[in-house]
Design a protein around this motif. Sequence first.
Motif, PDB file in Angstrom:
ATOM      1  N   ASP A  96       0.829  -1.211   0.000  1.00  0.00           N
ATOM      2  CA  ASP A  96       0.000   0.000   0.000  1.00  0.00           C
ATOM      3  C   ASP A  96       0.864   1.261   0.000  1.00  0.00           C
ATOM      4  O   ASP A  96       0.530   2.251  -0.657  1.00  0.00           O
ATOM      5  N   ASN A 119       1.201   4.366  -3.017  1.00  0.00           N
ATOM      6  CA  ASN A 119       0.707   5.689  -2.644  1.00  0.00           C
ATOM      7  C   ASN A 119       1.673   6.768  -3.138  1.00  0.00           C
ATOM      8  O   ASN A 119       2.761   6.933  -2.585  1.00  0.00           O
ATOM      9  N   ARG A 133       3.135   9.244  -0.483  1.00  0.00           N
ATOM     10  CA  ARG A 133       4.055   8.750   0.545  1.00  0.00           C
ATOM     11  C   ARG A 133       5.503   8.891   0.064  1.00  0.00           C
ATOM     12  O   ARG A 133       5.870   8.312  -0.962  1.00  0.00           O
ATOM     13  N   TRP A 178      -1.219  15.535   5.099  1.00  0.00           N
ATOM     14  CA  TRP A 178      -2.539  15.644   4.485  1.00  0.00           C
ATOM     15  C   TRP A 178      -2.991  17.096   4.315  1.00  0.00           C
ATOM     16  O   TRP A 178      -3.984  17.363   3.643  1.00  0.00           O
ATOM     17  N   ARG A 211      -9.025   2.171  10.299  1.00  0.00           N
ATOM     18  CA  ARG A 211      -9.683   1.200   9.414  1.00  0.00           C
ATOM     19  C   ARG A 211     -11.199   1.384   9.447  1.00  0.00           C
ATOM     20  O   ARG A 211     -11.860   1.410   8.401  1.00  0.00           O
ATOM     21  N   GLU A 259     -12.270   4.626   7.683  1.00  0.00           N
ATOM     22  CA  GLU A 259     -12.315   4.488   6.226  1.00  0.00           C
ATOM     23  C   GLU A 259     -13.578   3.756   5.797  1.00  0.00           C
ATOM     24  O   GLU A 259     -14.258   4.175   4.850  1.00  0.00           O
ATOM     25  N   ALA A 309      -5.378   1.397   5.561  1.00  0.00           N
ATOM     26  CA  ALA A 309      -6.159   2.624   5.762  1.00  0.00           C
ATOM     27  C   ALA A 309      -5.264   3.829   6.033  1.00  0.00           C
ATOM     28  O   ALA A 309      -5.646   4.960   5.739  1.00  0.00           O
ATOM     29  N   GLU A 354      -2.792   4.791   4.451  1.00  0.00           N
ATOM     30  CA  GLU A 354      -2.444   5.415   3.183  1.00  0.00           C
ATOM     31  C   GLU A 354      -3.615   6.182   2.570  1.00  0.00           C
ATOM     32  O   GLU A 354      -3.417   7.010   1.690  1.00  0.00           O
ATOM     33  N   ARG A 355      -4.831   5.910   3.025  1.00  0.00           N
ATOM     34  CA  ARG A 355      -6.009   6.494   2.376  1.00  0.00           C
ATOM     35  C   ARG A 355      -6.855   7.354   3.317  1.00  0.00           C
ATOM     36  O   ARG A 355      -7.586   8.236   2.859  1.00  0.00           O
ATOM     37  N   GLN A 356      -6.780   7.094   4.612  1.00  0.00           N
ATOM     38  CA  GLN A 356      -7.607   7.819   5.579  1.00  0.00           C
ATOM     39  C   GLN A 356      -6.781   8.922   6.240  1.00  0.00           C
ATOM     40  O   GLN A 356      -5.806   8.625   6.928  1.00  0.00           O
TER      41      GLN A 356
END
Length: 259
Positions: free
Chosen positions: A32, A36, A39, A95, A128, A131, A159, A161-163
Amino acid sequence: MKKPQWVIEKERSRRAAAAETFWMFGIHAVRDALANPMREKLRLVLTKNAADRLEDALPGAGLEPEIADPRKFPVPLDPGSVHQGAAVEVKPLNWGAVEEVCRLGGQPPLVVALDRVTDPHNVGAILRSAEVFGARAVIAPSRHSAPETGALAKTACGALERQPYLRVKNLSDTLETLIGMGYRVVGLDGEASHTLAEAAAECAGQPVVLVLGAEGPGLRDRTKETCQMMARVPFAGEFGSLNVSNAAAVGLYAMAARG
């Protein structure tokens, strides 16, 4: 002219943050992170077996893997870390500002705030759940909270990497900012008069921040004072409790269904 001490401290903190790195480990967490583009990745260490398993992720990783002997894995991980022959050194994600990430628009957003939740496994599980239930962000204070670590990333199962996980200087001040943006701030407390279902019904159609405290001490006094409503998870028996990650999942489910 000599710089004031507060300027020196601020510059020192900024340099320390810029230099901060950590190791993510495990096949899924490393995959992940490699996928990304946000990252920043510095070093990738793999065993031959792990390299074969991650073969599809390597072309876009942006760095050449070091192939290591599985018996002498050259990465500074805690003993017992299940690395599966894969580790990548990275910098924490940036972020952006809370006001930007949590700005209103579309469906009424849902945000999670954590007050002194320091266990990386709990925070990873909360990310997790956040997300899964479509939370805009998870917010925690810079001090007395779990930083990004390999253990947190592994528990989050991708999560991280995405949240968005936003660590702020002062949690209560950030909650005040969110109130000013139109959010309703709801704290979870086992002795609250409102149930979680009642709070969710009252917040129908509104942006919500769900605030959870550490197991044991719970929310700090100032955090409670900043919350606009307190709610509890009702238990079927006389005694009952949930750990903070389970309470977050229940709270997120209730608030996501608030309409």
